[in-house]
Each structure stands twice: as C-alpha cells, then as structure tokens.
Design a protein around this motif. Structure first.
Motif, PDB file in Angstrom:
ATOM      1  N   ALA A  94      -9.237   0.653  -5.448  1.00 44.59           N
ATOM      2  CA  ALA A  94     -10.222  -0.269  -4.880  1.00 44.59           C
ATOM      3  C   ALA A  94      -9.640  -1.033  -3.693  1.00 44.59           C
ATOM      4  CB  ALA A  94     -10.701  -1.231  -5.958  1.00 44.59           C
ATOM      5  N   ALA A  95      -8.356  -1.384  -3.772  1.00 42.64           N
ATOM      6  CA  ALA A  95      -7.704  -2.062  -2.651  1.00 42.64           C
ATOM      7  C   ALA A  95      -7.641  -1.141  -1.430  1.00 42.64           C
ATOM      8  CB  ALA A  95      -6.301  -2.508  -3.041  1.00 42.64           C
ATOM      9  N   ALA A  96      -7.440   0.158  -1.672  1.00 43.96           N
ATOM     10  CA  ALA A  96      -7.471   1.120  -0.569  1.00 43.96           C
ATOM     11  C   ALA A  96      -8.877   1.215   0.007  1.00 43.96           C
ATOM     12  CB  ALA A  96      -7.004   2.489  -1.056  1.00 43.96           C
ATOM     13  N   GLN A  97      -9.880   1.175  -0.862  1.00 44.39           N
ATOM     14  CA  GLN A  97     -11.268   1.229  -0.394  1.00 44.39           C
ATOM     15  C   GLN A  97     -11.632  -0.011   0.405  1.00 44.39           C
ATOM     16  OE1 GLN A  97     -13.344   3.639  -0.242  1.00 44.39           O
ATOM     17  NE2 GLN A  97     -14.998   2.404   0.634  1.00 44.39           N
ATOM     18  N   ALA A  98     -10.957  -1.125   0.123  1.00 44.09           N
ATOM     19  CA  ALA A  98     -11.212  -2.346   0.886  1.00 44.09           C
ATOM     20  C   ALA A  98     -10.935  -2.161   2.374  1.00 44.09           C
ATOM     21  CB  ALA A  98     -10.377  -3.497   0.342  1.00 44.09           C
ATOM     22  N   VAL A  99     -10.079  -1.168   2.698  1.00 43.66           N
ATOM     23  CA  VAL A  99      -9.833  -0.823   4.100  1.00 43.66           C
ATOM     24  C   VAL A  99     -10.390   0.568   4.395  1.00 43.66           C
ATOM     25  CG1 VAL A  99      -7.855  -2.335   4.400  1.00 43.66           C
ATOM     26  CG2 VAL A  99      -7.478  -0.037   3.516  1.00 43.66           C
ATOM     27  N   HIS A 100     -11.388   0.980   3.577  1.00 44.26           N
ATOM     28  CA  HIS A 100     -12.111   2.247   3.749  1.00 44.26           C
ATOM     29  C   HIS A 100     -11.178   3.456   3.720  1.00 44.26           C
ATOM     30  CE1 HIS A 100     -15.768  -0.011   4.795  1.00 44.26           C
ATOM     31  NE2 HIS A 100     -14.973  -0.790   5.517  1.00 44.26           N
ATOM     32  N   ALA A 101     -10.238   3.444   2.770  1.00 39.48           N
ATOM     33  CA  ALA A 101      -9.247   4.523   2.744  1.00 39.48           C
ATOM     34  C   ALA A 101      -9.046   5.114   1.353  1.00 39.48           C
ATOM     35  CB  ALA A 101      -7.916   4.016   3.298  1.00 39.48           C
ATOM     36  N   ALA A 102      -9.971   4.904   0.433  1.00 44.04           N
ATOM     37  CA  ALA A 102      -9.823   5.473  -0.911  1.00 44.04           C
ATOM     38  C   ALA A 102     -10.072   6.977  -0.877  1.00 44.04           C
ATOM     39  CB  ALA A 102     -10.792   4.805  -1.886  1.00 44.04           C
ATOM     40  N   HIS A 103      -9.300   7.720  -1.691  1.00 37.90           N
ATOM     41  CA  HIS A 103      -9.453   9.175  -1.774  1.00 37.90           C
ATOM     42  C   HIS A 103      -9.378   9.600  -3.233  1.00 37.90           C
ATOM     43  CE1 HIS A 103      -9.230   9.661   2.579  1.00 37.90           C
ATOM     44  NE2 HIS A 103      -8.198   8.829   2.572  1.00 37.90           N
ATOM     45  N   LEU A 104     -10.289  10.492  -3.629  1.00 38.54           N
ATOM     46  CA  LEU A 104     -10.443  10.848  -5.038  1.00 38.54           C
ATOM     47  C   LEU A 104      -9.233  11.572  -5.610  1.00 38.54           C
ATOM     48  CD1 LEU A 104     -12.153  10.976  -7.590  1.00 38.54           C
ATOM     49  CD2 LEU A 104     -13.173  13.092  -6.701  1.00 38.54           C
ATOM     50  N   VAL A 105      -8.747  12.610  -4.932  1.00 36.23           N
ATOM     51  CA  VAL A 105      -7.678  13.442  -5.508  1.00 36.23           C
ATOM     52  C   VAL A 105      -6.397  12.638  -5.737  1.00 36.23           C
ATOM     53  CG1 VAL A 105      -6.210  15.475  -5.184  1.00 36.23           C
ATOM     54  CG2 VAL A 105      -8.644  15.592  -4.617  1.00 36.23           C
ATOM     55  N   PRO A 106      -5.906  11.866  -4.750  1.00 34.22           N
ATOM     56  CA  PRO A 106      -4.721  11.046  -5.025  1.00 34.22           C
ATOM     57  C   PRO A 106      -4.959  10.036  -6.151  1.00 34.22           C
ATOM     58  CG  PRO A 106      -5.117  11.166  -2.671  1.00 34.22           C
ATOM     59  CD  PRO A 106      -6.327  11.752  -3.338  1.00 34.22           C
ATOM     60  N   ALA A 107      -6.184   9.519  -6.242  1.00 35.74           N
ATOM     61  CA  ALA A 107      -6.496   8.568  -7.315  1.00 35.74           C
ATOM     62  C   ALA A 107      -6.387   9.233  -8.679  1.00 35.74           C
ATOM     63  CB  ALA A 107      -7.898   7.994  -7.114  1.00 35.74           C
ATOM     64  N   VAL A 108      -6.904  10.451  -8.786  1.00 37.64           N
ATOM     65  CA  VAL A 108      -6.834  11.179 -10.055  1.00 37.64           C
ATOM     66  C   VAL A 108      -5.387  11.506 -10.411  1.00 37.64           C
ATOM     67  CG1 VAL A 108      -7.440  13.337 -11.231  1.00 37.64           C
ATOM     68  CG2 VAL A 108      -9.160  12.120  -9.881  1.00 37.64           C
ATOM     69  N   LEU A 109      -4.605  11.912  -9.428  1.00 37.32           N
ATOM     70  CA  LEU A 109      -3.197  12.216  -9.676  1.00 37.32           C
ATOM     71  C   LEU A 109      -2.435  10.959 -10.106  1.00 37.32           C
ATOM     72  CD1 LEU A 109      -2.431  14.640  -6.708  1.00 37.32           C
ATOM     73  CD2 LEU A 109      -2.490  15.234  -9.143  1.00 37.32           C
ATOM     74  N   ALA A 110      -2.712   9.842  -9.444  1.00 36.41           N
ATOM     75  CA  ALA A 110      -2.060   8.583  -9.822  1.00 36.41           C
ATOM     76  C   ALA A 110      -2.439   8.191 -11.249  1.00 36.41           C
ATOM     77  CB  ALA A 110      -2.453   7.473  -8.851  1.00 36.41           C
ATOM     78  N   LEU A 111      -3.701   8.423 -11.611  1.00 36.34           N
ATOM     79  CA  LEU A 111      -4.152   8.114 -12.971  1.00 36.34           C
ATOM     80  C   LEU A 111      -3.433   8.986 -13.990  1.00 36.34           C
ATOM     81  CD1 LEU A 111      -6.049   6.535 -14.823  1.00 36.34           C
ATOM     82  CD2 LEU A 111      -7.783   8.304 -14.422  1.00 36.34           C
ATOM     83  N   LEU A 112      -3.260  10.268 -13.664  1.00 38.87           N
ATOM     84  CA  LEU A 112      -2.533  11.167 -14.563  1.00 38.87           C
ATOM     85  C   LEU A 112      -1.091  10.697 -14.749  1.00 38.87           C
ATOM     86  CD1 LEU A 112      -3.771  14.705 -13.437  1.00 38.87           C
ATOM     87  CD2 LEU A 112      -4.165  13.608 -15.659  1.00 38.87           C
ATOM     88  N   VAL A 113      -0.444  10.321 -13.664  1.00 35.57           N
ATOM     89  CA  VAL A 113       0.938   9.830 -13.750  1.00 35.57           C
ATOM     90  C   VAL A 113       1.000   8.605 -14.659  1.00 35.57           C
ATOM     91  CG1 VAL A 113       2.849   8.789 -12.479  1.00 35.57           C
ATOM     92  CG2 VAL A 113       1.632  10.748 -11.509  1.00 35.57           C
ATOM     93  N   ALA A 114       0.084   7.655 -14.430  1.00 33.88           N
ATOM     94  CA  ALA A 114       0.098   6.404 -15.199  1.00 33.88           C
ATOM     95  C   ALA A 114      -0.151   6.657 -16.683  1.00 33.88           C
ATOM     96  CB  ALA A 114      -0.952   5.446 -14.643  1.00 33.88           C
TER      97      ALA A 114
END
Length: 277
Positions: A11-31
């Motif tokens: 969401a913080a990345a989206q605040a600067v219009h830079a959110a991306h789905l695939v990296p978000a999913v990968l980060a979620l998997l890591v976490a």
C-alpha cells in the motif's frame, strides 16, 4: 502478523503509484514461509531443550510427542528453503540484489531465535529481532521491491507493524514467565518482570496505533485505521488486568488482527484517496 507488513509495504508503494502484484505475492510467500518456518524451528528447539515440558499455551509438536524432533526440524528447513526460492525470485524481479543478503540474515535470525548454542531469544533479544524483521525488513523490503524507493508511509507502517509484532511476542512471553524462568529462558518479559512487561505491552500497542497520525496530513482517510482502536484498548485492558495466564492467549490473536486490520484499512485509505479524493 506475517501478512500485515506485506500489505502495508504494498500500500505504501501504491501511495506513489508503484504497487505491483507479482512482487507483492512473492513477498507474501516469503513472509508466510518464514513465519511458518520459525514456528517449526521454535517448536523443535524449545522441545528438545525441555522448555515446553510445562506449557500453558496450545500443544506443540515436539514437546507433546505428536511428532519427532527430526520431523519438526525438517519441516522448518523445508519452509526456509521455499522462502529462499521465493526470495531469490523477488530480488531477481526487482533488481534489488542486495536484499539477497537481508534474506540470508532473515533465515539465520529465524533459526537463531531459539536454535543453536546461544539462542538470542533466551537472552531477551527476541523483541529486537522481531521488530527488525517483522516490522522494518518485511515492510520496507516490500515497498522497495515494488517502488524502488521508500517514503514516509512505508517507514511509519514499518515501525507500527514491528511494534504490533513485539506486542504479540510480549503477551506470549508474559504468559510464559514462570516456565521460562524455570528453564533459564531470559526473555525481555522475564527481565522486565511481570508488571513492567504488561506496561511495555501497552506502550507498544499505543505507539503503534498513534504513529499513523503522521500520515494523516497528506491523506486524511488514514484515520480509518482507528476503527481498530477498540480492539487495541480491549487487548491492553486484558493484559493489564488478567490474573490468569491462560487469559492472555486470546490477546495473541487480537494482536494479529490489530496489525492486519490497521494495514488493510491503511491500504483502503490509499485507494480511496487516489480514486475518490
């Protein structure tokens, strides 16, 4: 608790219009994989040390004999391995190769919490590492792999989610003070003592809830996160007043919901501000 910093960082990345789905999913998997892995690792290490012989909380695999120590250890390593695979994919996709070293440190920290000859969780340093990895690293890492830079939002949410994770750990360790003292496990709760540990829990929740106010001047919708205030107040009252250690068990779930709720509502605030105004 594992998902919250990824939601916040995205969401913080989206605040600067830079959110991306695939990296978000990968980060979620890591976490998620690191969270599951550290739970197995703690189960194994505490079980073989005898720390869980007199346990107040839910059943654990090694301590109860429901699984062999080797099986639990292999499950932990399998999760760490899968987290590493997802992490490599994430740093390759983002081009942030230096984060690979951070990933290695995260896995080492996950094992070293209760594993090895000198586990830092037994020395009262668990809260520091939880704040760093479940707050700063997870949130800021998620933002930078999507936006390529950090902003005020990412720092505020990183600190808040780190404090919520510390609050969960503190509640868990307050519950376990008698058993931990008996086996020489010197958690921060043990070092502080019961009354001060309960005050520390309350302070962590309070500061974590107050910090998002720093974002309100440039996005008033962030006030939505304060819908979680009643749950935070309830958790604090329970910890401050509960005389039964089993009474603290629901607080662990409440801390998870507080962190998740705050980050989801922050994400909603970002989207509403951008698309509604």
């Amino acid at each position: 608790m594992a998902a919250a910093p990824v939601i916040a960082g995205t969401a913080a990345a989206q605040a600067v219009h830079a959110a991306h789905l695939v990296p978000a999913v990968l980060a979620l998997l890591v976490a998620l994989l690191l969270q599951i892995g550290v739970n197995y690792a703690n189960d194994y290490s505490d079980g073989v040390r005898g720390t869980d012989d007199e346990r107040v909380g839910p059943l654990r695999l090694t301590g109860s004999g429901a699984a062999t120590p080797r099986q639990v250890k292999l499950a932990a390593f399998a999760c760490f391995g899968l987290a590493a695979v997802a992490g490599v994919a994430l740093v390759a996709l983002s081009g942030q190769w230096w984060l690979g070293a951070v990933g290695v440190l995260a896995i080492a920290a996950a094992w070293g919490y209760t594993g090895g000859k000198k586990p830092y969780g037994y020395m009262g340093l668990g809260d520091v590492f939880v704040f760093i990895f479940f707050g700063l690293v997870a949130t800021l890492g998620t933002t930078i792999t999507q936006a390529g830079r950090l902003n005020l939002d990412s720092w505020v949410l990183a600190i808040s989610t780190g404090l919520f994770a510390c609050a969960l750990l503190m509640a868990n360790n307050i519950r376990d003070i008698p058993g931990d003292e008996a086996v020489g496990k010197r958690t921060l709760a043990v070092r502080l003592g019961d009354p001060k540990a309960r005050l520390a829990f309350t302070a962590e929740l309070f500061v974590g809830m107050v910090l998002p106010l720093l974002i309100v001047p440039h996005n008033p919708w962030v006030l939505l996160v304060y819908a979680m205030s009643p749950l935070a107040v309830g958790a604090a009252i329970t910890v401050l007043k509960s005389t039964e250690r089993r009474g603290l068990i629901p607080v662990l779930k409440q801390c998870g919901f507080i962190s998740l709720g705050v980050t989801v509502l922050y994400a909603v605030a970002v989207l509403v501000f951008q698309y509604v105004g």
